[in-house]
Design a protein around this motif. Sequence first.
Motif, mmCIF file in Angstrom:
data_model
loop_
_atom_site.group_PDB
_atom_site.id
_atom_site.type_symbol
_atom_site.label_atom_id
_atom_site.label_comp_id
_atom_site.label_asym_id
_atom_site.label_seq_id
_atom_site.Cartn_x
_atom_site.Cartn_y
_atom_site.Cartn_z
ATOM 1 N N LEU A 157 91.400 121.455 4.001
ATOM 2 C CA LEU A 157 91.075 121.225 5.112
ATOM 3 C C LEU A 157 90.089 120.392 5.405
ATOM 4 O O LEU A 157 89.123 120.507 4.472
ATOM 5 C CB LEU A 157 90.847 122.369 6.298
ATOM 6 N N ASP A 158 89.864 119.455 6.407
ATOM 7 C CA ASP A 158 88.668 118.825 6.359
ATOM 8 C C ASP A 158 87.521 119.746 7.407
ATOM 9 O O ASP A 158 87.574 120.946 7.652
ATOM 10 C CB ASP A 158 88.812 117.475 7.179
ATOM 11 N N ALA A 159 86.322 119.099 7.606
ATOM 12 C CA ALA A 159 85.235 119.867 8.309
ATOM 13 C C ALA A 159 85.464 120.394 9.677
ATOM 14 O O ALA A 159 84.945 121.241 10.145
ATOM 15 C CB ALA A 159 83.979 119.017 8.235
ATOM 16 N N HIS A 160 86.712 119.637 10.290
ATOM 17 C CA HIS A 160 87.050 120.100 11.558
ATOM 18 C C HIS A 160 88.196 121.027 11.501
ATOM 19 O O HIS A 160 88.776 121.202 12.665
ATOM 20 C CB HIS A 160 87.295 118.867 12.387
ATOM 21 N N GLY A 161 88.689 121.312 10.439
ATOM 22 C CA GLY A 161 89.920 122.318 10.455
ATOM 23 C C GLY A 161 91.186 121.613 10.236
ATOM 24 O O GLY A 161 92.408 122.230 10.204
ATOM 25 N N TYR A 162 91.457 120.295 10.057
ATOM 26 C CA TYR A 162 92.458 119.434 10.174
ATOM 27 C C TYR A 162 93.101 119.570 8.708
ATOM 28 O O TYR A 162 92.209 119.290 7.752
ATOM 29 C CB TYR A 162 92.256 117.911 10.477
ATOM 30 N N ILE A 163 94.262 119.675 8.585
ATOM 31 C CA ILE A 163 94.836 119.453 7.181
ATOM 32 C C ILE A 163 95.086 118.224 6.575
ATOM 33 O O ILE A 163 95.488 117.278 7.423
ATOM 34 C CB ILE A 163 96.363 120.193 7.379
ATOM 35 N N ILE A 164 94.104 117.979 5.564
ATOM 36 C CA ILE A 164 94.416 116.734 5.091
ATOM 37 C C ILE A 164 95.725 116.170 4.585
ATOM 38 O O ILE A 164 96.298 117.165 3.650
ATOM 39 C CB ILE A 164 93.231 116.775 3.831
ATOM 40 N N VAL A 165 96.316 115.317 4.732
ATOM 41 C CA VAL A 165 97.118 114.704 4.320
ATOM 42 C C VAL A 165 97.307 113.452 3.780
ATOM 43 O O VAL A 165 96.304 112.566 4.099
ATOM 44 C CB VAL A 165 98.416 115.052 5.487
ATOM 45 N N ASP A 166 98.276 112.870 3.155
ATOM 46 C CA ASP A 166 98.488 111.396 2.443
ATOM 47 C C ASP A 166 99.272 110.634 3.446
ATOM 48 O O ASP A 166 99.602 111.231 4.644
ATOM 49 C CB ASP A 166 98.876 111.438 1.128
ATOM 50 N N ASP A 167 99.629 109.361 3.277
ATOM 51 C CA ASP A 167 100.240 108.590 3.771
ATOM 52 C C ASP A 167 101.451 109.060 4.343
ATOM 53 O O ASP A 167 102.397 108.403 5.294
ATOM 54 C CB ASP A 167 100.499 107.218 3.343
ATOM 55 N N ALA A 168 102.067 109.827 3.463
ATOM 56 C CA ALA A 168 103.231 110.429 3.768
ATOM 57 C C ALA A 168 103.470 111.754 4.313
ATOM 58 O O ALA A 168 104.666 112.569 4.233
ATOM 59 C CB ALA A 168 104.351 110.356 2.494
ATOM 60 N N LEU A 169 102.327 112.314 4.767
ATOM 61 C CA LEU A 169 101.991 113.419 5.407
ATOM 62 C C LEU A 169 102.206 114.918 4.512
ATOM 63 O O LEU A 169 102.381 115.728 4.737
ATOM 64 C CB LEU A 169 102.974 113.813 6.729
ATOM 65 N N ARG A 170 102.133 114.372 3.148
ATOM 66 C CA ARG A 170 101.801 115.517 2.056
ATOM 67 C C ARG A 170 100.471 115.904 2.111
ATOM 68 O O ARG A 170 99.370 115.362 1.934
ATOM 69 C CB ARG A 170 102.255 115.033 0.651
ATOM 70 N N THR A 171 100.589 117.392 1.928
ATOM 71 C CA THR A 171 98.960 118.034 1.661
ATOM 72 C C THR A 171 98.769 117.813 0.157
ATOM 73 O O THR A 171 99.552 117.226 -0.525
ATOM 74 C CB THR A 171 99.138 119.554 1.812
ATOM 75 N N ASN A 172 97.350 118.370 -0.224
ATOM 76 C CA ASN A 172 97.059 118.249 -1.599
ATOM 77 C C ASN A 172 97.907 119.319 -2.386
ATOM 78 O O ASN A 172 97.863 119.316 -3.536
ATOM 79 C CB ASN A 172 95.701 118.628 -1.932
ATOM 80 N N VAL A 173 99.015 120.209 -1.914
ATOM 81 C CA VAL A 173 99.701 121.121 -2.575
ATOM 82 C C VAL A 173 100.985 120.729 -2.629
ATOM 83 O O VAL A 173 101.737 120.381 -1.426
ATOM 84 C CB VAL A 173 99.740 122.535 -1.882
ATOM 85 N N ASP A 174 101.509 120.418 -3.686
ATOM 86 C CA ASP A 174 102.989 119.909 -3.923
ATOM 87 C C ASP A 174 103.808 120.844 -3.210
ATOM 88 O O ASP A 174 103.876 122.104 -3.336
ATOM 89 C CB ASP A 174 103.404 119.809 -5.463
ATOM 90 N N GLY A 175 104.788 120.276 -2.460
ATOM 91 C CA GLY A 175 105.984 120.893 -1.725
ATOM 92 C C GLY A 175 105.312 121.180 -0.194
ATOM 93 O O GLY A 175 106.270 122.067 0.538
ATOM 94 N N ILE A 176 104.288 121.156 0.042
ATOM 95 C CA ILE A 176 103.667 121.367 1.667
ATOM 96 C C ILE A 176 103.436 120.223 2.257
ATOM 97 O O ILE A 176 102.649 119.423 1.646
ATOM 98 C CB ILE A 176 102.436 122.396 1.580
ATOM 99 N N TRP A 177 103.954 119.981 3.677
ATOM 100 C CA TRP A 177 103.581 119.013 4.353
ATOM 101 C C TRP A 177 102.780 119.466 5.508
ATOM 102 O O TRP A 177 103.198 120.679 6.167
ATOM 103 C CB TRP A 177 104.826 118.089 5.055
ATOM 104 N N ALA A 178 102.204 118.658 6.406
ATOM 105 C CA ALA A 178 101.652 118.820 7.708
ATOM 106 C C ALA A 178 101.948 117.803 8.815
ATOM 107 O O ALA A 178 101.833 116.699 8.527
ATOM 108 C CB ALA A 178 100.120 119.155 7.509
ATOM 109 N N MET A 179 102.473 118.376 9.974
ATOM 110 C CA MET A 179 102.956 117.352 10.707
ATOM 111 C C MET A 179 102.347 117.694 12.273
ATOM 112 O O MET A 179 101.976 118.883 12.378
ATOM 113 C CB MET A 179 104.491 117.343 11.015
ATOM 114 N N GLY A 180 102.086 116.750 13.265
ATOM 115 C CA GLY A 180 101.812 116.961 14.439
ATOM 116 C C GLY A 180 99.983 116.882 14.650
ATOM 117 O O GLY A 180 99.479 116.450 13.659
ATOM 118 N N ASP A 181 99.689 117.817 15.674
ATOM 119 C CA ASP A 181 98.339 117.657 15.960
ATOM 120 C C ASP A 181 97.273 118.159 14.797
ATOM 121 O O ASP A 181 96.390 117.924 14.914
ATOM 122 C CB ASP A 181 98.138 118.583 17.160
ATOM 123 N N CYS A 182 98.137 119.205 14.027
ATOM 124 C CA CYS A 182 97.136 120.086 12.873
ATOM 125 C C CYS A 182 96.670 118.817 11.684
ATOM 126 O O CYS A 182 96.043 119.433 10.943
ATOM 127 C CB CYS A 182 97.917 121.115 12.423
#
Length: 460
Positions: free
Chosen positions: A286-311
């Motif tokens: 997560l970043d300093a504000h609690g948002y989930i950090i994602v790449d350009d394809a909305l993948r998180t730093n953990v393989d197999g987990i994505w984050a979409m929308g406001d979070c």
Amino acid sequence: MPSFDAIIIGTGQAGSPLAGRLTEAGMKVAIIERNLFGGTCVNTGCTPTKTLVASAKTAQMARRAADYGVLLDGPVKIDMKKVKARADSVSGASRDGIGTWLDGMANCTVYRGHARFLDARRVQVGDDVLSADKIFINVGGRATLPEIPGLASVPHLTNSTILDLDVVPDHLLIIGGSYIGLEFAQIYRRFGAKVTVFETGPHLIRREDEDISRAVAEILTAEGIDIVTGAANLSVSRATNGSGSIALSHDGPNGLQAVGGSHLLVATGRRPNTDDLDAEKAGIALDAHGYIIVDDALRTNVDGIWAMGDCNGKGAFTHTAYNDFEIVAANLLDNDPRRVSDRIPVYALYIDPPLGRVGLTETEAKKTGRNIVVSTRPMARVSRAIEKGETQGFMKIVADADSGEILGAALLGTGCDEVVHSLIDVMYAKRPYEQVRRGVHIHPTVSELLPTMMAEFHPA
């Protein structure tokens, strides 16, 4: 332990349609919802608020009926209980539709409850522990409350709880002069409340150009809304007269000033619903504000987990959340490498008349170092606006003089939340503004002035 191909946490504007795509692709899906189907948009965002905007617009047009030669007997009256019931009905129908769709979706199991990560492949919901190799987070966001002295000791409203009102406030105090605060300010002013807006910045909607901010302020003050900008050192307390009202104090040009009101709305921003997700157990960054950090394809730093929308902090709108779903589905199912960075920023402020925004502001465009040109037109010079008797606002388009690329636009006026899409499509097509200038549009419309504006660019 139930095992699935995919787990989706949240039924917002990305999660629900993703469940449809994944099940159509033959996957076994679990979708989890702890509160109401549909997320923010359906329940506390676009759907109920724009229904209120419509009721407020009707009230305002009834007051102006004589301007159009229509005579009504007596003053306009507001039945706030009916207004609320209408908004609740519209939201409820949408929410029920989503719930029925998900409950009847083949290969999809709906779990009601609070989801928490146990690790990168397991999620607990109540007594159930679910596992999947693919997990999609769509948990949305909520109002954030600033650290204002006295706020915890007085009753206050957020964008969610204000929807529970079935009475018109005598005097609504609003902290926050941006999109949410200004929409509710005009809504309740048109319902008959006295309204005062307090903004700590030097002008309203601080992300916009100052000329747009001034025009918005003029529209609102013309309807009797009091606006205080540069409001420093805010504090709130119970009024000392025993009336149960609220006193809001701030530093003004003449020292400490206080304004009393019956209700207080705090509209100072939003935060992601990630603080009770136990994301750290899955190793999700997560970043300093609690948002989930994602790449350009909305993948998180953990393989197999994505984050979409406001979070994920990549957008705070229904349309960006839905586009997140499209990006994830395209990459995962269609072999179509879509990216968040391909998205052009676009949104609207739904005061009346609305502000349609796309791309860069004039201020932002100038900072790029490009050769910038600008074209503006007041709505008072738009035939359609004159005929409708709605001539407030103006339109502004910013372009690159060398390449002809349209860089952005701010269209403040009647119908401009729809007009802006003409520019959005051209920008996505990467066509120069000359393409619009040569187009023939229907008369009389607001959109017909876009080609004219393209012929009237001047150096910024």
